[in-house]
Design a protein around this motif. Structure first.
Motif, short mmCIF file in Angstrom:
data_model
loop_
_atom_site.label_atom_id
_atom_site.label_comp_id
_atom_site.label_asym_id
_atom_site.label_seq_id
_atom_site.Cartn_x
_atom_site.Cartn_y
_atom_site.Cartn_z
N MET A 1 0.82 18.85 -35.47
CA MET A 1 -0.55 19.25 -35.76
C MET A 1 -1.52 18.21 -35.22
N THR A 2 -2.57 18.65 -34.54
CA THR A 2 -3.56 17.73 -34.00
C THR A 2 -4.36 17.10 -35.14
N PRO A 3 -4.43 15.76 -35.19
CA PRO A 3 -5.22 15.14 -36.26
C PRO A 3 -6.70 15.41 -36.07
N ARG A 4 -7.42 15.37 -37.15
CA ARG A 4 -8.88 15.48 -37.15
C ARG A 4 -9.40 14.19 -37.78
N VAL A 5 -10.16 13.43 -36.99
CA VAL A 5 -10.52 12.07 -37.39
C VAL A 5 -12.00 11.97 -37.71
N ALA A 6 -12.32 11.46 -38.88
CA ALA A 6 -13.71 11.12 -39.23
C ALA A 6 -13.89 9.62 -39.06
N VAL A 7 -14.95 9.22 -38.39
CA VAL A 7 -15.28 7.81 -38.18
C VAL A 7 -16.58 7.53 -38.92
N VAL A 8 -16.54 6.57 -39.84
CA VAL A 8 -17.68 6.29 -40.71
C VAL A 8 -18.16 4.86 -40.49
N ALA A 9 -19.45 4.70 -40.24
CA ALA A 9 -20.01 3.36 -40.02
C ALA A 9 -21.46 3.33 -40.47
N GLY A 10 -21.90 2.17 -40.93
CA GLY A 10 -23.30 1.99 -41.27
C GLY A 10 -24.17 2.04 -40.02
N PRO A 11 -25.49 2.11 -40.19
CA PRO A 11 -26.38 2.34 -39.04
C PRO A 11 -26.70 1.11 -38.20
N ASP A 12 -26.41 -0.11 -38.66
CA ASP A 12 -26.70 -1.28 -37.83
C ASP A 12 -25.96 -1.17 -36.50
N VAL B 1 -19.90 9.76 -38.80
CA VAL B 1 -20.75 9.75 -39.99
C VAL B 1 -21.51 8.43 -40.03
N SER B 2 -22.85 8.51 -39.98
CA SER B 2 -23.65 7.28 -39.95
C SER B 2 -25.10 7.63 -40.26
N GLY B 3 -26.00 6.69 -39.92
CA GLY B 3 -27.43 6.90 -40.10
C GLY B 3 -27.98 7.92 -39.12
N THR B 4 -29.01 8.64 -39.53
CA THR B 4 -29.53 9.75 -38.73
C THR B 4 -30.09 9.31 -37.38
N GLN B 5 -30.45 8.03 -37.23
CA GLN B 5 -31.04 7.60 -35.96
C GLN B 5 -30.07 7.73 -34.79
N TRP B 6 -28.77 7.87 -35.05
CA TRP B 6 -27.81 7.96 -33.96
C TRP B 6 -27.35 9.39 -33.70
N ARG B 7 -27.90 10.35 -34.44
CA ARG B 7 -27.43 11.74 -34.29
C ARG B 7 -27.55 12.24 -32.85
N GLU B 8 -28.74 12.13 -32.27
CA GLU B 8 -28.97 12.70 -30.94
C GLU B 8 -28.04 12.08 -29.91
#
Length: 395
Positions: A1-12, A36-43
């Motif tokens: 099964m292909t893994p599904r990876v979430a990467v979580v970091a603060g916005p700094d 998953v992080s601060g909204t400033q990096w979404r785009e």
């Protein structure tokens, strides 16, 4: 099964950017990734073809000035929302930045194994070294070793307080008191790490991980002289003063300074400053002036560039003193920083080729490591039998 990876970091940037680099490397392997992080990096992240989820924010609290409150109480508040994002994505593995505590809790709440991503040098204490962040060299017997033992005792006392607070916070949100990562990956250069016989188990150096949200280039200043690349600190709460000092002290040299945000007007002849990709300018630079953040130090060393470092506290000071001891740069304390001392330090590393030779030597230690290598190790951690021990220790 292909893994599904979430990467979580603060916005700094110093924490978010290596995490995005790893996300892109996982994407390149055909792995579904959620960042998953601060909204400033979404785009910028979505432009890379990586799915994005924002860390929910709460209204300001007067207790936010208390580091302990931010570290544990805010993490308790933020963790359920992050866990919900992980469940909705169907994550089977989470990679969490080393200081993003709500991500630790969220991965455990979601019931997925967690890999710790350390975007700096290893901060785990050693019985053979002074405490991390001091920047001190290993003491010599008798007084030096006694100094180290005394400092380690104080450091471990503080760490135990933090561990107790962490256990209490975990229990308060329904988690067991302990929840260690299955693997720790350290995004640094082996040559920058001091040797230590007690390298922690399941911990591996995977090399620096570069990522840049900029899409355009900053024009190189005209002329034929050596190019000096300058970077102020991107850490939250750290003052940005190096460019102002450089404008006065480095006149006559060619200086390029990339900055997040809008272009900088009124630069003197030979200077350019503003948004732009760092890599093209670094690839043409002869030296780097910076505040000692690990990301910029690593970018310089992998290119064999000598450094002048004007550090803040903690890991910036540690990085500066390590680089100086290895002969790859000059540590210029803020207390001695003037336009004249900055110019003298820059001219010193440009004039003496030994600094560049040392930088190249450290840079070669990261050969074969980087985001792709880190992605391979992370995916290996998803297998129940995977367990990295001392393989990644510096040699």
């Amino acid at each position: 099964m292909t893994p599904r990876v979430a990467v979580v970091a603060g916005p700094d940037p110093g924490h978010a950017f290596p995490a995005v680099a790893l996300s892109c490397a996982l994407r390149d392997r055909g792995v579904p990734v959620l960042f998953v992080s601060g909204t400033q990096w979404r785009e910028a992240v979505e432009r890379e073809g990586v799915a994005f989820a924002a860390i929910d924010l709460f209204a300001p609290d007067p207790r936010d000035d208390d580091f302990g409150f931010v570290l544990w109480e805010r993490s308790k508040q933020l963790a359920p929302g992050i866990a919900r994002s992980l469940r909705e994505f169907g994550a089977t593995l989470a990679v969490v930045d080393s200081i993003t505590v709500p991500g630790w809790f969220a991965a455990d709440l979601a019931g997925v194994p967690r890999v710790e991503l350390v975007p700096t040098s290893l901060q785990e204490p050693s019985s053979f070294l002074p405490p991390p962040g001091t920047g001190l060299e290993r003491g010599r017997w008798p007084l030096g070793t006694l100094r180290d033992a005394w400092m380690r005792r104080l450091h471990m006392r503080s760490r135990e307080v933090g561990r107790a607070e962490c256990r209490a916070a975990r229990v308060a949100i329904g988690l067991p008191p302990e929840g260690p990562p299955v693997l720790t990956v350290v995004a640094t250069l082996p040559g920058l790490e001091p040797l230590r016989p007690d390298w922690p188990p399941r911990t591996e150096i995977v090399g620096p991980m570069e990522w840049d949200p900029a899409t355009a280039d900053l024009a190189e200043p005209p002329g034929d002289g050596p190019l000096v690349f300058l970077a102020d600190s991107s850490a939250t709460g750290r003052p940005q003063t190096l460019l102002a000092l450089a404008v006065e002290g480095l006149r006559g040299l060619r200086v390029a300074c990339t900055k997040l945000g809008t272009p900088v007007e009124g630069m003197p002849e030979g200077f350019v400053a503003g948004p732009g990709r760092q890599a093209p300018l670094l690839d043409r630079a002869a030296a780097v002036v910076c505040a000692g953040g690990h990301g910029m130090v690593a970018k310089a060393l992998v290119r064999g560039l000598p450094l002048v470092i004007v550090p803040g506290p903690g890991d910036q000071r540690e990085n500066a003193l390590r680089v100086e001891r290895l002969g790859a740069g000059v540590h210029l304390p803020a207390a001695r920083l003037t336009p004249a001392t900055l110019r003298a330090a820059v001219e010193r590393v440009l004039r003496d080729p030994a600094y560049a030779r040392a930088a190249r030597r450290i840079g070669r230690s990261a050969a074969g490591r980087g985001p792709a290598f880190a992605a391979e190790r992370v995916l290996g951690a998803a297998a129940p039998s995977a367990a990295t021990t001392r393989e990644g220790a510096p040699s």
